[in-house]
Structures are given as C-alpha cells and as structure tokens.
Scaffold this motif. Structure first.
Motif, PDB file in Angstrom:
ATOM      1  N   SER A   1       0.915  -1.403   0.121  1.00  0.00           N
ATOM      2  CA  SER A   1       0.109  -0.028  -0.053  1.00  0.00           C
ATOM      3  C   SER A   1       0.928   1.254  -0.052  1.00  0.00           C
ATOM      4  CB  SER A   1      -1.023   0.057   1.239  1.00  0.00           C
ATOM      5  OG  SER A   1      -0.056   0.058   2.338  1.00  0.00           O
ATOM      6  N   LYS A   2       0.160   2.482  -0.007  1.00  0.00           N
ATOM      7  CA  LYS A   2       1.060   3.914  -0.020  1.00  0.00           C
ATOM      8  C   LYS A   2       1.938   3.843   1.271  1.00  0.00           C
ATOM      9  CE  LYS A   2      -2.636   6.261  -2.736  1.00  0.00           C
ATOM     10  NZ  LYS A   2      -3.351   7.538  -2.518  1.00  0.00           N
ATOM     11  N   ASN A   3       1.714   3.391   2.349  1.00  0.00           N
ATOM     12  CA  ASN A   3       2.767   3.150   3.465  1.00  0.00           C
ATOM     13  C   ASN A   3       3.804   2.104   3.546  1.00  0.00           C
ATOM     14  OD1 ASN A   3       1.246   1.418   4.296  1.00  0.00           O
ATOM     15  ND2 ASN A   3       0.311   2.043   5.968  1.00  0.00           N
ATOM     16  N   GLY A   4       3.613   1.480   2.608  1.00  0.00           N
ATOM     17  CA  GLY A   4       4.721   0.244   2.394  1.00  0.00           C
ATOM     18  C   GLY A   4       4.477  -0.839   2.838  1.00  0.00           C
ATOM     19  N   LYS A   5       3.168  -1.035   3.545  1.00  0.00           N
ATOM     20  CA  LYS A   5       2.774  -2.429   4.168  1.00  0.00           C
ATOM     21  C   LYS A   5       1.764  -3.117   2.966  1.00  0.00           C
ATOM     22  CE  LYS A   5       2.460  -0.684   8.861  1.00  0.00           C
ATOM     23  NZ  LYS A   5       1.580  -0.512   9.884  1.00  0.00           N
ATOM     24  N   ILE A   6       2.128  -4.394   3.123  1.00  0.00           N
ATOM     25  CA  ILE A   6       1.412  -5.618   2.506  1.00  0.00           C
ATOM     26  C   ILE A   6       0.330  -6.013   3.158  1.00  0.00           C
ATOM     27  CG2 ILE A   6       1.683  -8.003   1.417  1.00  0.00           C
ATOM     28  CD1 ILE A   6       4.461  -7.050   0.496  1.00  0.00           C
ATOM     29  N   ILE A   7      -0.919  -5.695   2.763  1.00  0.00           N
ATOM     30  CA  ILE A   7      -2.345  -6.088   3.636  1.00  0.00           C
ATOM     31  C   ILE A   7      -2.745  -7.463   3.220  1.00  0.00           C
ATOM     32  CG2 ILE A   7      -4.173  -5.551   4.489  1.00  0.00           C
ATOM     33  CD1 ILE A   7      -1.972  -3.613   5.721  1.00  0.00           C
ATOM     34  N   ILE A   8      -2.594  -8.597   3.831  1.00  0.00           N
ATOM     35  CA  ILE A   8      -3.375  -9.849   3.445  1.00  0.00           C
ATOM     36  C   ILE A   8      -4.755  -9.758   4.115  1.00  0.00           C
ATOM     37  CG2 ILE A   8      -3.298 -12.136   3.613  1.00  0.00           C
ATOM     38  CD1 ILE A   8      -1.130 -11.079   1.895  1.00  0.00           C
ATOM     39  N   ASP A   9      -5.622  -9.477   3.398  1.00  0.00           N
ATOM     40  CA  ASP A   9      -7.220  -9.241   3.727  1.00  0.00           C
ATOM     41  C   ASP A   9      -7.913 -10.748   3.472  1.00  0.00           C
ATOM     42  OD1 ASP A   9      -7.659  -8.950   1.028  1.00  0.00           O
ATOM     43  OD2 ASP A   9      -8.196  -6.907   1.334  1.00  0.00           O
ATOM     44  N   LEU A  10      -9.066 -10.688   3.658  1.00  0.00           N
ATOM     45  CA  LEU A  10     -10.034 -11.960   3.295  1.00  0.00           C
ATOM     46  C   LEU A  10     -10.055 -12.365   1.890  1.00  0.00           C
ATOM     47  CD1 LEU A  10     -11.666 -14.409   4.517  1.00  0.00           C
ATOM     48  CD2 LEU A  10     -13.638 -12.903   4.256  1.00  0.00           C
ATOM     49  N   LYS A  11     -10.018 -11.241   1.038  1.00  0.00           N
ATOM     50  CA  LYS A  11     -10.095 -11.570  -0.476  1.00  0.00           C
ATOM     51  C   LYS A  11      -8.925 -12.032  -0.782  1.00  0.00           C
ATOM     52  CE  LYS A  11     -11.173  -9.115  -4.634  1.00  0.00           C
ATOM     53  NZ  LYS A  11     -11.628  -7.706  -5.521  1.00  0.00           N
ATOM     54  N   THR A  12      -7.538 -11.536  -0.486  1.00  0.00           N
ATOM     55  CA  THR A  12      -6.546 -12.071  -0.652  1.00  0.00           C
ATOM     56  C   THR A  12      -6.269 -13.338  -0.300  1.00  0.00           C
ATOM     57  OG1 THR A  12      -5.416  -9.803  -0.623  1.00  0.00           O
ATOM     58  CG2 THR A  12      -3.975 -11.555  -0.684  1.00  0.00           C
ATOM     59  N   ALA A  13      -6.617 -13.720   0.912  1.00  0.00           N
ATOM     60  CA  ALA A  13      -6.547 -15.056   1.597  1.00  0.00           C
ATOM     61  C   ALA A  13      -7.473 -16.010   0.868  1.00  0.00           C
ATOM     62  CB  ALA A  13      -6.977 -15.052   2.930  1.00  0.00           C
ATOM     63  N   GLU A  14      -8.411 -15.736   0.217  1.00  0.00           N
ATOM     64  CA  GLU A  14      -9.434 -16.566  -0.610  1.00  0.00           C
ATOM     65  C   GLU A  14      -8.584 -16.854  -1.890  1.00  0.00           C
ATOM     66  OE1 GLU A  14     -13.863 -15.384   0.754  1.00  0.00           O
ATOM     67  OE2 GLU A  14     -12.832 -14.380  -1.045  1.00  0.00           O
ATOM     68  N   GLN A  15      -7.943 -15.908  -2.527  1.00  0.00           N
ATOM     69  CA  GLN A  15      -7.262 -16.311  -3.878  1.00  0.00           C
ATOM     70  C   GLN A  15      -6.015 -17.172  -3.802  1.00  0.00           C
ATOM     71  OE1 GLN A  15      -6.570 -11.994  -4.638  1.00  0.00           O
ATOM     72  NE2 GLN A  15      -8.424 -11.985  -5.764  1.00  0.00           N
ATOM     73  N   CYS A  16      -5.631 -16.773  -2.408  1.00  0.00           N
ATOM     74  CA  CYS A  16      -4.062 -17.759  -2.201  1.00  0.00           C
ATOM     75  C   CYS A  16      -4.609 -19.370  -1.970  1.00  0.00           C
ATOM     76  CB  CYS A  16      -3.483 -17.287  -1.091  1.00  0.00           C
ATOM     77  SG  CYS A  16      -2.772 -15.501  -1.472  1.00  0.00           S
ATOM     78  N   ILE A  17      -5.908 -19.515  -1.539  1.00  0.00           N
ATOM     79  CA  ILE A  17      -6.135 -20.670  -0.939  1.00  0.00           C
ATOM     80  C   ILE A  17      -7.205 -21.299  -2.085  1.00  0.00           C
ATOM     81  CG2 ILE A  17      -8.108 -20.690   0.546  1.00  0.00           C
ATOM     82  CD1 ILE A  17      -6.082 -22.466   2.431  1.00  0.00           C
ATOM     83  N   GLN A  18      -7.651 -20.525  -2.944  1.00  0.00           N
ATOM     84  CA  GLN A  18      -8.587 -20.845  -4.021  1.00  0.00           C
ATOM     85  C   GLN A  18     -10.068 -21.267  -3.524  1.00  0.00           C
ATOM     86  OE1 GLN A  18      -8.424 -20.333  -7.755  1.00  0.00           O
ATOM     87  NE2 GLN A  18      -6.881 -18.876  -6.562  1.00  0.00           N
ATOM     88  N   ARG A  19     -10.259 -20.886  -2.269  1.00  0.00           N
ATOM     89  CA  ARG A  19     -11.598 -21.089  -1.741  1.00  0.00           C
ATOM     90  C   ARG A  19     -12.328 -19.857  -1.253  1.00  0.00           C
ATOM     91  NH1 ARG A  19     -11.200 -26.489   0.288  1.00  0.00           N
ATOM     92  NH2 ARG A  19     -13.184 -26.229   1.330  1.00  0.00           N
ATOM     93  N   ARG A  20     -13.518 -20.044  -1.229  1.00  0.00           N
ATOM     94  CA  ARG A  20     -14.441 -18.818  -0.855  1.00  0.00           C
ATOM     95  C   ARG A  20     -14.734 -18.914   0.476  1.00  0.00           C
ATOM     96  NH1 ARG A  20     -19.874 -17.728  -0.624  1.00  0.00           N
ATOM     97  NH2 ARG A  20     -20.314 -19.872  -1.656  1.00  0.00           N
ATOM     98  N   ALA A  21     -14.720 -17.984   1.166  1.00  0.00           N
ATOM     99  CA  ALA A  21     -14.934 -17.965   2.724  1.00  0.00           C
ATOM    100  C   ALA A  21     -16.540 -18.141   2.793  1.00  0.00           C
ATOM    101  CB  ALA A  21     -14.248 -16.649   3.409  1.00  0.00           C
ATOM    102  N   LEU A  22     -17.085 -18.976   3.447  1.00  0.00           N
ATOM    103  CA  LEU A  22     -18.447 -19.107   3.804  1.00  0.00           C
ATOM    104  C   LEU A  22     -18.782 -18.752   5.113  1.00  0.00           C
ATOM    105  CD1 LEU A  22     -19.028 -22.784   2.344  1.00  0.00           C
ATOM    106  CD2 LEU A  22     -19.500 -20.830   1.315  1.00  0.00           C
ATOM    107  N   ASN A  23     -19.977 -18.503   5.259  1.00  0.00           N
ATOM    108  CA  ASN A  23     -20.433 -17.916   6.626  1.00  0.00           C
ATOM    109  C   ASN A  23     -20.662 -18.963   7.487  1.00  0.00           C
ATOM    110  OD1 ASN A  23     -21.229 -16.406   8.728  1.00  0.00           O
ATOM    111  ND2 ASN A  23     -23.130 -15.994   7.794  1.00  0.00           N
ATOM    112  N   TYR A  24     -19.546 -19.660   7.828  1.00  0.00           N
ATOM    113  CA  TYR A  24     -19.585 -20.884   8.659  1.00  0.00           C
ATOM    114  C   TYR A  24     -18.207 -21.197   9.494  1.00  0.00           C
ATOM    115  CZ  TYR A  24     -20.067 -26.105   9.238  1.00  0.00           C
ATOM    116  OH  TYR A  24     -19.953 -27.116   9.809  1.00  0.00           O
ATOM    117  N   ASP A  25     -18.607 -20.870  10.756  1.00  0.00           N
ATOM    118  CA  ASP A  25     -17.617 -21.231  11.642  1.00  0.00           C
ATOM    119  C   ASP A  25     -17.737 -22.442  12.714  1.00  0.00           C
ATOM    120  OD1 ASP A  25     -16.015 -20.958  13.831  1.00  0.00           O
ATOM    121  OD2 ASP A  25     -16.780 -19.012  14.573  1.00  0.00           O
ATOM    122  N   LYS A  26     -16.713 -23.367  12.451  1.00  0.00           N
ATOM    123  CA  LYS A  26     -16.976 -24.522  13.023  1.00  0.00           C
ATOM    124  C   LYS A  26     -17.052 -24.450  14.484  1.00  0.00           C
ATOM    125  CE  LYS A  26     -13.398 -26.405  10.531  1.00  0.00           C
ATOM    126  NZ  LYS A  26     -12.422 -27.490  10.203  1.00  0.00           N
TER     127      LYS A  26
END
Length: 439
Positions: A228-253
């Motif tokens: 980002s502009k402040n030099g930090k790399i932010i790993i948010d939910l959308k990025t995490a989904e792309q990295c593991i190729q799975r969509r986050a479901l509204n399901y907490d075990k």
C-alpha cells in the motif's frame, strides 16, 4: 564443508519455502501437540535429556512429525542420519547401519536414524532394519501418515513408542501464521506484511490442521500482493481466498453458523428432503468440516430417525463412515452423498429410539427384585439348587418358533417399549407379531 558448499547451503535455506525456513529448531518454538511435548511430558524430557529410545510419530500431514525429528537432530549428541522410505532401499539401510557400527566403535556415540514415510518400506525392508533397532545399533525415529498398527511390522512396533499427533487447532495455526508474518530472519517480517483477523481465521480454517498449507498460502499472498502507499502489504480476506482458491463461507466450526448448518442438515434428512440434505452436506464440505463428523451424523440419523422402517439405512451409513475414513477426501464426498441421499429417502420411524428412552427411564426409576429365575444362566453345575433356568421354554421347540412367556421382570411385565409403526419394514414387523401371537 568448504566455502562454496557453505554458501550453497545458505542459498538453499534462503530460497526454500516459508514452511521449511520457519521450522522450529527447539521444543520451545514448537507449536501444538502439548499432550506429548509439554514440558512435563515423556517425549519432551527424553529429547531434552538426549535419552530417546526408538519412536514412531503418527499423524496427518503438517502436524510436526518431521519438525520433531529435526529438533531431535539438533538436540542429540549422537550421529543423526535421515532416509526417506519413498526413495531409499535395503542398500541405503545397510550403509547407515555400517556407518553406525563404525561410529559406535570409534567414539561410542549412538546413531539416530530418521525414516520419513516409514510406511512406504515393504516387509522385507522393515525386517532388514529390525535386528539393528533391536540391538541398539540405531535408534529409530519413524514418521508416518498411515496407521502404524496396519503399516509397520509388529516386531518394530513392539520396540518403539508410538506418539500420535493430532491435527493442529485453529489457534495453533494462527499462532504460526502470526510468527511467520513477524519473523524478519526466517519469515516474512522484512515485507512489513499484516494479516487481518478475518484472513487469519479463514486460512487457519481452510488449512484443516495442516500448518504447511496455511504457510504456503500466506507466503503466496505476501509475495504477490503490492504494498500500500505506506509500504505495508495487507493480507485481507479477499487475498486469502485467492491464495487458497476457496471462498470464505459464513460457517464457523465453533460458532452459531456451524450449529445452524448441522441442525438443518440433520432435520433435512429426518424430513425426507434429499435435495436440502445434500446442499447442507456440500456447504459443510466446502467450509472444511471434518468428514468424519459429517459421517457420524448420518449414522445417528439412520438409527434414530429411520430406524426399523429401513434397517439397511444403518448398514449404508456405517459402511459410508468406514469408507470415508479409508478413502479420504475429496472422493469421500461421493460416499457421503450416497449415504445422505439414502437416509433422507428412506421411510422413517423413531420407534426404536423411543423404545430405549422409555427403557432407560424405567431403569432409573423402577427398582426390580430380580430377573425371572427361568431366564437366568444355567450353564453350570448346581444351577437347579438356586432355581435358575428351571421352567424356561425354548422358543424353537414351538410353532412359528415362538411361545408366550414373560421375559420382563414382574415389576415391568406389562410395559411396552417398542411400538412399530406402519412405515416401511416396520409394517412387516407388526404383521409378524400378529402372526406369531395368534398361533
């Protein structure tokens, strides 16, 4: 090791995957498996004191088997050798043994032999290893993802302590990911990466107890995300989904969504709606629910809600549970789907469930004097003196293999626990009772 070899090894470590770089070098850095490596536990004490005997680590991938072996390598004053059963054979075993004998004679130091994927060794290879483990020429440290009681020779098992490693918890995975993001020397700290709580929870959940999967996903996210502009790399939910190729479901075990989904799943099977039951099955599988947990619910539903209306339902469900454990995922989804569809489509009766509930209530509330004497065991001399077995009517001696006889204690003789319905096979049960009792 010369300068070139040192530099080559240094470069290999630098370029190795995050999961390999971050591997703990001592027990204080090790995460999870507290029940076997806690400070007051046998394995911890044995490693710290360098008094290890032959052991086999058994557990799913990414739970710390190889890491524990590496920690042992760092802690031992003996010689440490490593083989992988997928690429090694009898020749390699004998070379290690000969070296171990020389070392033992030269400096008196023992040799610890780590064999990764030991279940890949065939019987002959395991038999070759056995006498040297038995004589103490090598101390065996085996690692396997397969049940050692099925895959490892009994003779080797009897000379080893089996340590069963469990899947890491979500909290364990989160701890490892946080350390990876912060560690500047071995981790990703130099990238100034930050991971949101949503992304952290998602990766921990999707990893299903395998730290390697979570670390690979995090590393991919950090290396492919622009700062980002402040030099930090932010790993948010959308990025995490792309990295593991799975969509986050509204399901907490561990939360409400888990409870609601499993409740809807069970009620759909009970309500004879295979469409809804399969949907909730798919939702749980997609969210990473334990297939064994899902299979157990099918077995329970088959007994509680289908019951005697179709006794085959329990056979199908139990076979499916066993097959899922044997086959694993992703093919296990097909087996689960068949079982769910069968149970949801079967005629329903909770008569056998109600029967045992009524009986349990009477066990708790009604005190009986004795079981009818003629039903008691008579397979010993002198039973007649006690009145046991006298007057018992053997059902097969009568028409339709049935005879009227009181089986319940006197206090409960008129109780009715099981009342078959007119659904499915229970209709035949009702007809059968009517037939034999008319004879």
């Amino acid at each position: 090791m010369d300068l070139f070899e040192y530099q080559a090894e240094k470069n290999i470590k630098k370029d190795s995957p995050l999961a390999a770089r971050l591997r703990p070098s001592d027990l204080d850095e090790f995460v999870g498996q507290e029940e076997i490596v806690g400070k007051d536990k046998l394995l911890y004490r044995a490693i710290e004191a360098d008094k290890l005997t032959s052991v086999i680590f058994y557990g799913p991938p990414g739970t710390g088997k190889t890491t524990l072996a590496k920690i042992i390598a760092n802690r031992t004053k003996g010689h440490f050798k490593q083989l992988n059963a997928t690429t090694s054979g009898i020749k390699d075993i004998k070379e290690v043994v000969e070296e171990a004998k020389r070392n033992l004679g030269f400096d008196g130091r023992k040799t610890i032999l780590f064999i990764d994927e030991i279940h890949r060794f065939n019987k002959t290879q395991q038999d070759t290893l056995l006498p040297y483990v038995e004589d103490g020429i090598v101390i065996l440290v085996g690692a396997t993802t397969e049940n050692p009681y099925f895959e490892v020779n009994r003779a080797l098992l009897s000379r080893s302590i089996i340590f069963s490693l469990k899947r890491l918890t979500n909290d364990n995975i989160k701890q490892i990911l946080r350390r990876a993001a912060a560690d500047r020397e071995k981790g990703l700290g130099m990238y100034k990466a930050e991971i949101t709580e949503d992304a952290l929870s998602f990766l921990a959940d999707m990893a299903d107890g395998d730290a390697r999967i979570a670390l690979n996903a995090l590393e991919l996210g950090v290396l492919t995300t622009k700062p980002s502009k402040n030099g930090k790399i932010i790993i948010d939910l959308k990025t995490a989904e792309q990295c593991i190729q799975r969509r986050a479901l509204n399901y907490d075990k561990s939360g409400d969504n888990h409870s609601h989904t499993i409740s809807a799943y069970i009620k759909s099977m009970r309500g004879s709606d295979p469409q809804a039951a399969v949907y909730y099955l798919a939702r749980m599988l997609a969210a990473g629910e334990d297939p064994k947990f899902i299979a157990r619910r099918v077995v329970i539903c088959a007994a509680e809600d289908v019951g005697m209306a179709d006794p085959r339902a329990l056979q199908v469900a139990a076979a499916a549970a066993q097959a899922v454990d044997f086959i694993g995922m992703p093919e296990g989804r097909i087996i689960l789907s068949e079982a769910v569809c069968y149970v949801a489509s079967a005629p329903k009766s909770n008569a056998s469930y109600l029967a045992v509930e009524r009986a349990l209530k009477d066990v708790e509330e009604v005190k009986i004097a004795t079981i009818p004497p003629y039903l008691k065991d008579a397979h010993y001399k002198g039973h007649e003196n006690l009145g046991n077995g006298i007057g018992y009517k053997y059902a097969h001696d009568f028409e339709n293999h049935y005879v009227e006889q009181q089986y319940l204690p006197d206090e409960l003789k008129d109780r009715v626990y099981y009342e078959p319905t007119e659904n499915g096979f229970e209709k035949e049960v009702t007809a059968y009772f009517k037939k034999i009792k008319k004879s």
